[in-house]
Design an enzyme around this catalytic site. Structure first.
Site, PDB file in Angstrom:
ATOM      1  N   GLU A  52      -6.521   4.589   8.064  1.00  0.00           N
ATOM      2  CA  GLU A  52      -6.406   6.039   7.825  1.00  0.00           C
ATOM      3  C   GLU A  52      -7.704   6.613   7.275  1.00  0.00           C
ATOM      4  OE1 GLU A  52      -2.800   5.387   5.672  1.00  0.00           O
ATOM      5  OE2 GLU A  52      -1.943   4.731   7.575  1.00  0.00           O
ATOM      6  N   HIS A  75      -9.402   1.216   5.177  1.00  0.00           N
ATOM      7  CA  HIS A  75      -8.081   1.350   5.800  1.00  0.00           C
ATOM      8  C   HIS A  75      -8.185   2.219   7.051  1.00  0.00           C
ATOM      9  CE1 HIS A  75      -3.922   2.449   6.482  1.00  0.00           C
ATOM     10  NE2 HIS A  75      -3.624   1.320   5.865  1.00  0.00           N
ATOM     11  N   GLY A 120       3.049  -1.119   4.287  1.00  0.00           N
ATOM     12  CA  GLY A 120       3.123   0.308   3.992  1.00  0.00           C
ATOM     13  C   GLY A 120       4.552   0.718   3.691  1.00  0.00           C
ATOM     14  N   GLY A 121       5.212   1.277   4.683  1.00  0.00           N
ATOM     15  CA  GLY A 121       6.565   1.835   4.513  1.00  0.00           C
ATOM     16  C   GLY A 121       7.549   0.932   3.788  1.00  0.00           C
ATOM     17  N   ASN A 140       0.877  -1.174   0.000  1.00  0.00           N
ATOM     18  CA  ASN A 140       0.000   0.000   0.000  1.00  0.00           C
ATOM     19  C   ASN A 140       0.912   1.222   0.000  1.00  0.00           C
ATOM     20  OD1 ASN A 140      -1.771   2.066   0.496  1.00  0.00           O
ATOM     21  ND2 ASN A 140      -2.361   1.375   2.557  1.00  0.00           N
ATOM     22  N   TRP A 141       0.953   1.902  -1.126  1.00  0.00           N
ATOM     23  CA  TRP A 141       1.894   3.032  -1.255  1.00  0.00           C
ATOM     24  C   TRP A 141       1.355   4.306  -0.593  1.00  0.00           C
ATOM     25  CZ3 TRP A 141       4.020   2.625  -7.025  1.00  0.00           C
ATOM     26  CH2 TRP A 141       4.624   1.373  -7.178  1.00  0.00           C
ATOM     27  N   LYS A 142       0.113   4.271  -0.153  1.00  0.00           N
ATOM     28  CA  LYS A 142      -0.519   5.427   0.512  1.00  0.00           C
ATOM     29  C   LYS A 142      -0.322   6.695  -0.331  1.00  0.00           C
ATOM     30  CE  LYS A 142      -0.022   3.090   4.924  1.00  0.00           C
ATOM     31  NZ  LYS A 142       0.066   3.180   6.362  1.00  0.00           N
ATOM     32  N   SER A 185       3.689  -2.292  10.280  1.00  0.00           N
ATOM     33  CA  SER A 185       5.141  -2.406  10.461  1.00  0.00           C
ATOM     34  C   SER A 185       5.711  -3.753  10.017  1.00  0.00           C
ATOM     35  CB  SER A 185       5.534  -2.088  11.903  1.00  0.00           C
ATOM     36  OG  SER A 185       5.176  -0.741  12.220  1.00  0.00           O
ATOM     37  N   GLY A 241       2.823   2.131  10.893  1.00  0.00           N
ATOM     38  CA  GLY A 241       3.796   3.211  10.769  1.00  0.00           C
ATOM     39  C   GLY A 241       4.541   3.531  12.058  1.00  0.00           C
ATOM     40  N   GLU A 268      -5.141  -4.905  10.585  1.00  0.00           N
ATOM     41  CA  GLU A 268      -4.092  -3.917  10.788  1.00  0.00           C
ATOM     42  C   GLU A 268      -4.338  -3.197  12.118  1.00  0.00           C
ATOM     43  OE1 GLU A 268      -2.142  -2.691   6.823  1.00  0.00           O
ATOM     44  OE2 GLU A 268      -3.883  -1.409   7.104  1.00  0.00           O
TER      45      GLU A 268
HETATM   46  P1  13P Z   1       3.265   0.320   7.710  1.00  0.00           P
HETATM   47  O1  13P Z   1       3.743  -0.963   7.072  1.00  0.00           O
HETATM   48  O2  13P Z   1       4.013   1.508   7.233  1.00  0.00           O
HETATM   49  O3  13P Z   1       3.178   0.197   9.195  1.00  0.00           O
HETATM   50  O4  13P Z   1       1.757   0.525   7.176  1.00  0.00           O
HETATM   51  C1  13P Z   1       0.857  -0.502   7.282  1.00  0.00           C
HETATM   52  C2  13P Z   1      -0.352  -0.164   6.514  1.00  0.00           C
HETATM   53  O5  13P Z   1      -1.135   0.681   6.906  1.00  0.00           O
HETATM   54  C3  13P Z   1      -0.578  -0.860   5.234  1.00  0.00           C
HETATM   55  O6  13P Z   1      -1.859  -0.621   4.745  1.00  0.00           O
END
Ligand code: 13P
Length: 251
Positions: free
Chosen positions: A97, A95, A234-235, A10-12, A213, A173, A167
């Site tokens: 967020e 998600h 994510g990251g 997920n590149w957000k 993470s 994050g 999640e």
């Molecule tokens: P991180 O891997 O950066 O913690 O993000 C997880 C995430 O929200 C994937 O959708």
């Protein structure tokens, strides 16, 4: 039935078109073991460019959200046919967020998932508790409400195509991953709920991803758990090298 693992990035809200192309090229050039699926979900603005790059590879294209309507006066939204037109086969809904920064409710997330399914897109429905909810012992109750709300009215034949992503909000994050035992405990619980809502053989087909993470150091241990069928990253999905290692996890 063996569930096919899914490693999803997920590149957000990251990457310009040029940056997305560079990352997609590196990922599309990575050999993917035949027993697993890989998906990338770039921002809407980079979907067309990334599609051109991953089209001849095994990498699946996903989007980060979707509207339930097909078209019309819905400023700022993107419809299921628009995503299909861009080659998307999956779409993230609910998600954390979207829930916590933009106030999306379970009812809205359910409409998004239903709209996606209506057009043949596979929703990746995200659920997860906050730190306060975990610390006050409400984790399972919160997850149950999110699951019931998100899946409301979705019949078994459609539900079995879906992907669930657990999640925990406190792990996103933050560099704080759920322990493998915490992840497995929740995934087992979620599969049990799915079996109650549908039937056991449907629940055993639904893939449940872990997110929060995930990195090259913890992916193998997470994937060694019976009910962890993949990861939503994510990251670590923004760096080709680390995502490559995640794709190549060893059980
Ligand atoms: P991180 O891997 O950066 O913690 O993000 C997880 C995430 O929200 C994937 O959708």
């Amino acid at each position: 039935m063996e569930r096919r693992p899914l490693l999803a990035g997920n590149w957000k809200m990251h990457t310009t078109v040029a940056e997305a192309e560079e990352l997609a090229l590196a990922i599309a050039g990575t050999p993917i073991p035949a027993d697993r699926d890989v998906m990338v979900a770039p921002p809407f603005t980079a979907l067309a460019a990334v599609r051109r790059i991953v089209a001849d590879s095994a990498v699946l294209l996903g989007a980060q959200n979707v509207c339930w309507e097909e078209k019309g006066a819905f400023t700022g939204e993107i419809s299921p046919p628009m995503l299909k037109d861009l080659g998307c086969t999956l779409v993230i809904v609910g998600h954390s967020e979207r829930r916590h920064v933009f106030g999306e409710s379970d009812a809205m997330i359910n409409r998004r998932a239903t709209g996606a399914l209506r057009h043949g897109l596979i929703p990746v429905l995200c659920i997860g508790e906050t730190l306060a909810e975990r610390e006050s012992g409400q984790t399972f109750q919160v997850l149950e409400l999110q699951l019931l709300g998100g899946l409301r009215g979705i019949p078994p034949a459609e539900a079995e195509r879906m992907v669930i992503a657990y999640e925990p909000v406190w792990a996103i994050g933050t560099g704080k991953t759920a322990s493998v035992d915490q992840a497995q405990e929740v995934h087992f619980f979620v599969r049990g709920l799915l079996a109650e809502m549908y039937e056991k053989n449907i629940a055993t087909q639904i893939r449940i991803l872990y997110g929060g993470s995930v990195n090259p150091e913890n992916i193998d241990a997470l994937m060694s758990q019976d009910d962890v069928d993949g990861a939503l990253v994510g990251g670590a999905a923004l760096k080709a090298e680390s995502f490559r290692r995640i794709i190549n996890y060893k059980r």
